[in-house]
Design an enzyme around this catalytic site. Structure first.
Site: not given
Ligand code: AGP
Length: 616
Positions: A2, A27, A493
């Site tokens: 959040c 967020r 993606k």
């Molecule tokens: C990627 O496009 C996603 N939003 C998600 O998989 C993200 O890579 C994953 O939550 C890890 O986040 P972080 O790199 O901030 O740890």
């Protein structure tokens, strides 16, 4: 995850809160709200929907007051609704709280509070905290919050306001969710990230685990609400002020229709920035922030990549690079699985934890687990002062700048570049026979920004193809060797941006089952840029063509064979095989983006997702 924002100072709080929430919608965006204190009254407005819906609800109201808090939510406990939106208050409306994270003992708390006569109105764990503060209040706002903090467990960041104490906010943080205090002139801010404060101040204090901050217009002081700091050294807040040198508008959209497109197009700069002053002309790598002892590098008997989602895919790319050069086994693990497997980890393990936000709960917890077993941890992260950057033994920062879109793009390519830098750095301290290969990698890295620019220049062709692909509901991505992790990333993606179902497969694996799913016209994206196994890839494409699927090649610009075989191709510049993941993924990022636009999806805030998952 959040978004939290708070203000106490000389100006009206509401416009500042709303500006902060607008920057924080990445967020979480299923509900939003504000609480503003004016004298001994507190005005709370909140609703399901996005920050824009809250603004509409506030339109026409005249809420004044120079102390306030705001929140934009990604639901954990309780569905998105007006009543579950933050801020939450106690029954008398004396205290209001905004919260990011989870109180793990919420069930027991709820029963206990009900038994004490509290009327719990929402399904959230957050509301319970407001009641706890009220029950513990005996005139001291700070003591009441501290007492409430001693009765909750979990990982959380929160800010409390009170109409009994105008001109004061109390903020607290434990474990992953970040909380940053911004220091202005006779005004103080608090928020979930640095970039949402930049329009107000560039002087920040990052709260550490177990810390509580008391903010008044002229002062902030930080105290521990836990016996010991979970991490980090205790220093007075005044000694911990960081000056952030990002331009104030870096987190703005800058005229782009979506943050995602802006960040895709920022990749040449992000790559060059990540390399700057680190890759020397003579091929050596200098990581000034690194103090990894050569003895640890030489002693390493295994490299273990940890990450989630896109960061996990960056680890898969690392595996193909590290294993042959360092001549050690390289393992890549999804952090959420790894930590519960009772893994065998020890002092001879070199762990590379990859996380754009540095706040992903699964990754942070997995890192803490391997550190308890004696492993050395290198963090590759994009956020200064993030939890991961502070608990890791060594940090290699990507310099992609704030990544706002939920879909990770520039951070991913910067992570891949950081992997290359780390490999070259480690190889300087371990015997190997790959000087020529590493020299080629170094040369290729220098031209990588140009190669990405050449992909970006082909955006119109990719867009035209995407508009055809967008009409389908199932898309398959196949690749081999270093093209396989990119097949996975391209598939992720596409799913998260266009909501098209997609699967990624090692091309040689398709015939072992999934080929049964292909029918005439099924779209298959075949990534075929790895020269060493190119002929194998051609065979796999022929297997798929034999089932009359619609096969599109992602191929190098000097490829004539597949280009001649296939009706459609996405063409990328030929680069060294070890660097091909970067231009290839940029083409697939654009593909996903334009599919999402063609399908009218919410590009920067895809349904059900959040930018960083700070809960398990
Ligand atoms: C990627 O496009 C996603 N939003 C998600 O998989 C993200 O890579 C994953 O939550 C890890 O986040 P972080 O790199 O901030 O740890």
């Amino acid at each position: 995850m959040c978004g939290i924002v708070g203000y106490v100072g000389k100006n009206d709080a509401l416009p500042i809160l709303m500006a902060g929430l607008t920057s924080l919608t990445y967020r979480g965006y299923d509900s939003a709200g504000v609480a503003v204190v004016n004298g001994t009254s507190m005005h709370v407005v909140k609703c399901a929907g996005k920050v824009g819906d809250l603004a509409a609800r506030l339109d026409g109201t005249t809420i004044t007051g120079t102390t306030g808090i705001g929140h934009t939510r990604w639901a954990t406990h309780g569905e998105p609704s007006d009543v579950n939106a933050h801020p939450h208050t106690d029954s008398a409306g004396d205290f209001a709280v905004v919260h990011n994270g989870i109180f793990e003992n919420s069930n027991e708390l709820r029963e206990r509070l009900r038994a004490q006569g509290c009327v719990i109105r929402s399904q959230t764990d957050t509301e319970l905290f407001a009641h706890l503060v009220a029950l513990n209040y005996d005139g001291s706002f700070e003591a009441a919050v501290k007492a409430a903090l001693s009765q909750v467990t979990g990982a959380f960041a929160l800010v409390v306001a009170s109409r009994l104490h105008p001109g004061m906010l109390i903020a607290a943080k434990l474990d992953t969710p970040p909380l940053v205090v911004g220091i202005g002139a006779d005004e103080l801010f608090v928020a979930s990230d640095i970039s949402s404060l930049l329009r107000f101040t560039k002087r920040v204090v990052i709260l550490e685990d177990g810390e509580m901050a008391v903010l008044t217009p002229k002062n902030v002081y930080v105290d521990l609400f836990r016996a010991e700091p979970v991490i980090g050294r205790r220093r007075p807040a005044s000694e911990r002020v960081l000056s952030v040198d990002w331009p104030a508008d870096i987190a703005e959209r800058g005229g782009y229709p979506h943050f995602m497109l802006k960040e895709i197009e920022e990749q040449p700069r992000a790559i060059r920035d990540t390399l700057r002053d680190r890759l020397l002309d003579d091929g050596r790598v200098l990581l000034e922030e690194f103090a990894l002892p050569p003895s640890v590098i030489r002693r390493a008997r295994r490299v273990l990549f940890l990450g989630c989602g896109t960061a996990f895919h960056a680890g898969l790319v690392g595996q193909y690079l590290f294993e042959p050069v360092l001549n050690v086994p390289v393992q890549v693990e999804v952090a959420s699985e790894f930590r519960y497997r009772q893994p065998v980890v020890g002092p001879d393990d070199l762990v590379v934890a990859i996380s754009q936000s540095g706040e992903t709960a699964d990754t942070v917890s997995a890192v803490r687990g391997v550190q308890e077993r004696g492993a050395t941890v290198v963090a590759i992260t994009n956020v200064v002062g993030s939890t991961l950057s502070r608990i890791a033994d060594h940090v290699l920062l990507t310099r992609a700048g704030p990544e706002i879109a939920v879909a990770s793009t520039k951070a991913f390519t910067a992570q891949v570049v950081a992997n290359h830098l780390l490999l070259m750095y480690l190889a300087q301290y371990r015997p190997h026979q790959h000087d020529k290969l590493l020299y080629q990698v170094g040369q290729g890295l220098r031209q990588l920004g140009d190669a990405v620019e050449r992909v970006l220049a082909r955006a119109d062709a990719i867009k035209a193809f995407a508009e055809r692909l967008a009409e389908h509901e199932d898309v398959y991505f196949i690749g081999r060797n270093l093209d396989e992790p990119i097949a996975r990333e391209g598939s992720l993606k596409l799913k998260e941006i266009s909501y098209i179902h997609s699967e990624a497969y090692a091309a040689g694996e398709l015939k072992h089952g999934t080929l049964a799913l292909l029918s005439p016209g099924t779209p298959v994206i075949a990534i075929a840029t790895q020269s060493e196994i190119y002929e194998k890839m051609v065979s796999n494409v022929q297997e798929v063509l034999a089932r009359k699927a619609w096969v599109t090649g992602l191929i190098a610009d000097d490829d004539t064979e597949l280009r001649g075989m296939l009706a459609d191709s996405l063409v990328v510049p030929r680069v060294n095989d070890l660097l091909a993941p970067v231009p290839n993924v940029v083409a697939l990022q654009l593909l996903a983006y334009h599919c999402g636009v063609a399908r009218g999806c919410d590009i920067d805030q895809p349904r059900n997702l959040a930018k960083s998952v700070t809960v398990e």
